[in-house]
Design an enzyme around this catalytic site. Structure first.
Site, short mmCIF file in Angstrom:
data_model
loop_
_atom_site.label_atom_id
_atom_site.label_comp_id
_atom_site.label_asym_id
_atom_site.label_seq_id
_atom_site.Cartn_x
_atom_site.Cartn_y
_atom_site.Cartn_z
N TYR A 192 26.27 35.55 40.69
CA TYR A 192 27.59 35.20 40.15
C TYR A 192 27.51 35.09 38.63
O TYR A 192 28.37 35.61 37.90
CB TYR A 192 28.07 33.89 40.77
CG TYR A 192 29.39 33.38 40.26
CD1 TYR A 192 30.59 33.82 40.80
CD2 TYR A 192 29.44 32.41 39.25
CE1 TYR A 192 31.81 33.33 40.35
CE2 TYR A 192 30.65 31.92 38.78
CZ TYR A 192 31.83 32.38 39.34
OH TYR A 192 33.03 31.89 38.89
N ASP B 4 46.16 39.64 46.27
CA ASP B 4 45.02 39.04 46.96
C ASP B 4 44.79 39.77 48.26
O ASP B 4 45.73 40.30 48.88
CB ASP B 4 45.30 37.55 47.25
CG ASP B 4 44.02 36.74 47.36
OD1 ASP B 4 43.22 37.02 48.27
OD2 ASP B 4 43.83 35.81 46.56
N ASP C 105 42.56 44.66 47.51
CA ASP C 105 41.11 44.53 47.58
C ASP C 105 40.60 44.90 46.20
O ASP C 105 40.64 46.07 45.80
CB ASP C 105 40.55 45.47 48.64
CG ASP C 105 39.02 45.45 48.70
OD1 ASP C 105 38.39 44.79 47.85
OD2 ASP C 105 38.47 46.12 49.59
#
Length: 247
Positions: A153, A34, A60
């Site tokens: 999204y 993370d 990342d």
């Protein structure tokens, strides 16, 4: 490796944390990857104080180089891993006609570009070894075009489902399966914080089973798809939505 290993992206909190914990309970060594490294590290230490069966990685997911670094670190630490769960995701609800180029690119990068890079880097590693499992966390929004979490999204998650099929076809002959899980509305803090109570009530009333899904259901399906015995499950999108979307 004496244990099978898994790397879970976006594992510091939310669904990713539940998935990581469930894999650890199932006997896996778990790498919690993370960009929020401190939170991932705290969870990893709660699972394995000495770091033998759980570790945190700063990742990342929009950077292919970061995926390559994570792969190399895990090879050095554990000899590699056997499973990748592409879970990292983010969005900001914006009406479709108001989404800016910057907002679109950011959501696509985190939710879709990450799947491409993860599947490329770990898919190649698994293929070179002749075995591996990839599980991509998609969304109901990517299937039905729902815009409650943002049209950008939904587009990204739809793309993740398509990439799942592409990589599944490409890697299958080399012992690697690739599947997606498409969760419906989940009982997560972010849902309760971002959806007004009256709207959430209406959502629940439309779910045939009459309740939000537990993140543990998604985690259980991920563990199933990651198993050695799941060799004939490939290129599929596994729906976990309480019957909200049937096909």
């Amino acid at each position: 490796m004496s244990k099978r290993g898994v790397i879970v992206t976006g594992a510091a909190r939310g669904l990713g944390a539940v998935v990581a914990r469930r894999f650890h309970e199932a006997g896996y060594r778990v790498a919690l990857a993370d960009i929020a490294f401190d939170d991932a590290s705290a969870l990893a230490k709660s699972l394995s104080a000495d770091g033998d069966t759980a570790c945190a990685l700063r990742l990342d997911v929009t950077s292919k180089a970061d995926f390559e670094q994570a792969r190399d670190e895990l090879i050095q630490r554990w000899g590699g891993v056997d499973v990748l769960v592409n879970n990292a995701g983010a969005s900001k609800v914006v009406p479709v006609m108001e989404i800016t180029a910057e907002q679109f690119d950011q959501v696509i990068d985190i939710n879709l570009r990450s799947v491409l890079f993860g599947c490329q880097v770990f898919g190649q590693f698994f293929a070179d070894r002749g075995a591996g499992r990839i599980v991509n966390i998609a969304s109901l929004a990517g299937q039905n075009g729902g815009s409650a979490t943002g049209a950008h999204y939904a587009a990204a998650k739809g793309g993740a489902i398509t990439l799942t099929k592409v990589f599944a076809r490409d890697l299958a002959a080399r012992g690697v399966t690739v599947n997606a899980i498409s969760p419906g509305p989940m009982d997560l803090p972010i849902v309760h914080e971002s959806v007004p109570p009256e709207k959430l009530k209406a959502v629940i009333e439309n779910i045939p089973v009459g309740q939000l899904g537990s993140p543990s259901y998604v985690a259980d399906v991920a563990v199933l798809l990651a198993s050695v015995d799941a060799y004939f499950a490939n290129g599929a999108c596994w729906d976990v939505n309480g019957g909200l979307f049937m096909r």
